[in-house]
Enzyme design. Structure first.
Site, short mmCIF file in Angstrom:
data_model
loop_
_atom_site.label_atom_id
_atom_site.label_comp_id
_atom_site.label_asym_id
_atom_site.label_seq_id
_atom_site.Cartn_x
_atom_site.Cartn_y
_atom_site.Cartn_z
N ARG A 13 -1.30 -0.17 4.02
CA ARG A 13 -0.99 -0.49 5.41
C ARG A 13 -0.11 0.62 5.98
O ARG A 13 -0.55 1.39 6.81
CB ARG A 13 -0.31 -1.87 5.52
CG ARG A 13 -0.35 -2.44 6.94
CD ARG A 13 0.66 -1.83 7.86
NE ARG A 13 2.02 -2.02 7.37
CZ ARG A 13 3.08 -1.40 7.85
NH1 ARG A 13 2.96 -0.55 8.84
NH2 ARG A 13 4.28 -1.61 7.34
N ASP A 14 1.11 0.76 5.48
CA ASP A 14 1.98 1.83 6.00
C ASP A 14 1.36 3.19 5.68
O ASP A 14 1.43 4.13 6.48
CB ASP A 14 3.40 1.71 5.42
CG ASP A 14 4.46 2.19 6.38
OD1 ASP A 14 4.21 3.18 7.09
OD2 ASP A 14 5.56 1.59 6.44
N HIS A 17 -0.95 5.16 8.15
CA HIS A 17 -0.43 6.14 9.11
C HIS A 17 -0.58 7.57 8.57
O HIS A 17 -0.93 8.48 9.31
CB HIS A 17 1.07 5.91 9.36
CG HIS A 17 1.38 4.67 10.15
ND1 HIS A 17 0.98 4.50 11.45
CD2 HIS A 17 2.08 3.56 9.83
CE1 HIS A 17 1.42 3.33 11.90
NE2 HIS A 17 2.08 2.73 10.93
N SER A 167 12.26 1.44 10.18
CA SER A 167 11.03 2.15 10.57
C SER A 167 11.23 3.64 10.76
O SER A 167 10.29 4.41 10.69
CB SER A 167 10.49 1.59 11.89
OG SER A 167 10.57 0.21 11.92
N HIS A 194 12.59 -3.07 3.97
CA HIS A 194 11.48 -2.12 4.04
C HIS A 194 12.11 -0.77 4.38
O HIS A 194 12.59 -0.58 5.49
CB HIS A 194 10.50 -2.58 5.13
CG HIS A 194 9.37 -1.64 5.40
ND1 HIS A 194 8.12 -1.82 4.86
CD2 HIS A 194 9.27 -0.53 6.16
CE1 HIS A 194 7.30 -0.86 5.28
NE2 HIS A 194 7.99 -0.06 6.07
N HIS A 196 12.36 3.54 4.53
CA HIS A 196 11.65 4.83 4.62
C HIS A 196 12.54 5.94 4.08
O HIS A 196 13.76 5.79 4.01
CB HIS A 196 11.21 5.10 6.06
CG HIS A 196 9.92 4.42 6.42
ND1 HIS A 196 8.70 5.03 6.31
CD2 HIS A 196 9.67 3.14 6.84
CE1 HIS A 196 7.74 4.17 6.66
NE2 HIS A 196 8.30 3.02 6.99
N TYR A 285 10.84 6.40 15.52
CA TYR A 285 9.80 5.64 14.82
C TYR A 285 8.90 6.57 13.99
O TYR A 285 8.28 7.49 14.52
CB TYR A 285 8.98 4.92 15.88
CG TYR A 285 8.07 3.81 15.41
CD1 TYR A 285 8.60 2.68 14.80
CD2 TYR A 285 6.70 3.87 15.63
CE1 TYR A 285 7.77 1.64 14.40
CE2 TYR A 285 5.87 2.84 15.25
CZ TYR A 285 6.41 1.73 14.63
OH TYR A 285 5.58 0.70 14.25
#
Lengths: 344, 307
Positions: A13-14, A17, A167, A194, A196, A285
């Site tokens: 999913r991520d 991108h 995000s 979550h 990054h 983002y």
């Protein structure tokens, strides 16, 4: 403290991108099979911007995501398949189709201040018999107490867990710890993180969250995800094992999954280049990265300038259209500057 | 024509719903040369909108639609600024007594109307629907492209300031995207459509932004498409003065696999809507475009009935 947690792997999913939403059914089957064999309990599969995200604004999917979800469900012997859904982008109909395709977990994502647009979708997830997760994006932008108020709204709609979502990869360890700690003290439901990796802190922030009692942690295998990438699942699992935190995932099989199933998709994954770092530094983002690079090329302007201007304008997830707006404006400014030079 | 004649020539109307939209609409109706606002109807005695209506010398009641229906002869036109649910209850009652309704809720009972596109087609309808703020802002642009080129797929992104989106919008964000998507096809003339809505909490609040992407069929003429869009923007800005393009339309040539099929080009229009600041601050262009469009529709109905 009991530091047991549930892992969700969001590579499919991520990571969408990072491959401009071009995942193929073959790739999905291979990755799900490897993660499932390693013992990953939840695997998320959707367009990067959630079900229904295929669009001009976010990029069209190579393969219809419902086919990818069905393929994932077929390959998973023990893992549950999750989907992301962003109200305003996807609709209830997309969620219904995902449930029909076999998805068991619905992660409903909003900007961190806008939890109240998730009410009807969290309710629908329940009606469809799915586990619902509230996903508060860009959580670095507001103070922990404010974030807790929004988390409570999602809990009141019936969310079984609420996530602190970094995000932009902008959180320091202290930022992550304070947000997770405050949520743990404020809500009765589970709390997730979550992370990054723009500041190279994704694993560290996840461990800090575990010290605050976080119940769920997200990773992406090899870090494959938006911006500078996510918390690399195989690294998280190895680190947890060494720290005495039980994961239920086999560290060696997880390393194999990373090297053999995911690494070939994007061999260069894991590098934090200037643009990736800049996103975390400016709090922009992460999904904007590839769009900004493309716009920079298309309109002949600088990626760095686009990202900094987006940060200044305080755009939020979903506003990818503003990248074109900013690029056009930079192009105009450059042309005006040239004219001034020519005139003088 | 004397002043007295002009006044006689006005069509009488009422606003049902004394919330933000109804109150903003009231100020616009008070300036209309063709519509005479004679009542504001709410349900909350403490409503700021009702207080302001009284201050402006207009009958204001918190007794709801029952009050209105006891005085049917005093009105020809109703502007509904309540909610989709309430309008579904009220609409049959208006129709029974012959009152025409301009519906600002997303109830979508009557035909979808955008003044700059299809106003004349529905002047006689007993009930017309104004879609959504995003629909009012973007369907005209899709139409502008579709009247000179094939548009297999249109997509719009509407971003509004968080503070300008009330609880109704928030709890029904799916209705917003669905109703707006259907307007891109039914009013805009695209073969398929998708609408996206984003809320932005930045302070100070951002102006409403709309981005329209149209997939272009083969054989489009760049200048013709651009000119058609510019013409449409100037037409809409006649009734929504703060409606403007941020850039010239942008053409991108590439291969796009859209839901309407593969195309080799798209045009992107980046729009901004600044409100008139009647009741809401100017950032709330999303609310302004609804009330301004409602007045435009009401005036056209009034003119057509006086002929």
């Amino acid at each position: 403290m009991n530091r047991r947690f549930r892992l969700t792997d969001s590579t499919l999913r991520d990571g969408s991108h990072a491959v401009a939403h071009q995942f193929t059914e073959e790739q999905v089957r291979k990755v799900v099979k490897a993660l499932d064999a390693a013992g990953v309990p939840v695997i998320e599969v959707s367009h990067g911007d959630g079900v229904g995200g295929s669009s001009f604004n976010y990029g069209f999917s190579h393969t219809n995501e419902m086919n990818l979800i069905k393929a994932a469900v077929e390959e998973a012997a023990q893992a549950k398949i999750a989907v992301l859904m962003v109200p305003g982008i996807g609709t209830k109909q997309d969620l219904r189709m995902a449930a029909e395709a076999g998805a068991k977990v619905a992660r409903i994502a909003t900007h961190c201040t806008e939890a109240d647009i998730s009410q009807q979708h969290i309710a629908l997830a329940h009606d469809l018999g799915m586990e619902s997760v509230g996903f508060l994006m860009m959580a670095h932008m507001i103070e922990p107490q404010h974030l807790a108020e929004e988390a409570k709204k999602m809990e009141s709609y019936g969310a079984g867990s609420v996530y602190v979502v970094d995000s932009a990869g902008a959180m320091t360890m202290d930022d992550a710890r304070r947000r997770v700690g405050t949520l743990k003290r404020s809500v009765g439901c589970q709390v997730g993180i979550h992370a990054h990796n723009n500041l190279s802190l994704a694993v560290a922030n996840s461990l800090a969250a575990l010290e605050e009692g976080v119940d769920q942690v997200d990773g992406c295998t090899t870090g494959l995800g938006a911006g500078a990438g996510n918390c690399p699942t195989e690294v998280l699992i190895a680190t947890c094992e060494k720290s005495g935190i039980p994961t239920g995932v086999d560290p060696l099989k997880m390393m194999d999954a990373a090297q053999e199933a995911v690494r070939p998709i994007r061999p260069e994954q894991g590098v934090i280049d200037r643009d990736g770092l800049l996103l975390g530094y400016a709090g922009v983002y992460g999904s904007f990265l590839l769009h900004a690079k493309r716009a920079a090329e298309r309109y002949g302007v600088d990626t760095k300038a686009i990202l900094l201007e987006l940060g200044q304008r305080k755009v939020v997830g979903g506003q990818e259209d503003m990248i074109i707006d900013v690029a056009m404006e930079l192009q105009r400014r450059a042309a005006a500057a040239l004219e001034t030079v020519a005139a003088s | 024509m004397t002043l007295e004649d002009k006044k006689m020539a006005k069509i009488t109307c009422a606003v049902v719903g004394s919330g933000n939209i109804g109150t903003d609409l009231m100020y616009k109706l008070l300036r209309s040369p063709h519509l005479e606002l004679t009542a504001m109807i709410g349900v909350d005695p403490a409503s700021d909108g009702l207080r302001r209506a009284r201050a402006a010398g207009i009958d204001a009641t918190h007794e709801g639609v029952d009050w209105l229906l006891e005085r049917v002869d005093r009105f020809s036109l109703i502007f509904e600024a309540t909610s989709a649910w309430v309008h579904r209850q009220n609409a049959p009652r208006y129709q029974e007594v012959g009152l025409t309704a301009v519906d600002l809720t997303p109830a979508k009972l009557g035909p979808l109307v955008v003044p700059s596109v299809n106003l004349d087609e529905h002047l006689g309808a007993p009930n017309v629907n104004l879609i959504t703020c995003g629909g009012q802002a973007t369907a005209p642009i899709v139409h502008a492209v579709a009247r000179v080129s094939e548009v297999p797929y249109a997509e719009i992104v509407s971003t509004v300031a968080s503070v300008s989106a009330g609880p109704g919008t928030r709890q029904n964000i799916d209705e917003f995207t669905k109703t707006t998507s259907s307007a891109l096809v039914e009013v805009g003339g695209a073969r398929s459509g998708k609408a996206i809505m984003v809320l932005n909490p930045a302070e100070p609040p951002i102006l409403m932004r709309n981005t329209v992407f149209c997939a272009l069929g083969d054989g489009y003429d760049r200048d013709e498409v651009a000119q058609s869009v510019l013409d449409m923007v100037s037409e809409v800005s006649q009734y929504v003065p703060g409606y403007r393009l941020k850039n010239e339309p942008v053409f991108d040539e590439d291969v796009f696999q859209t839901p309407g099929g593969e195309v080799k080009a798209r045009v992107v229009a980046l729009l901004e809507v600044e409100g008139a600041g009647d009741y809401f601050p100017p950032y709330a262009g999303n609310l302004d475009i609804m009330t301004a469009s409602a007045v435009r529709v009401g005036e056209a109905m009034a003119k057509s009935r006086m002929l």
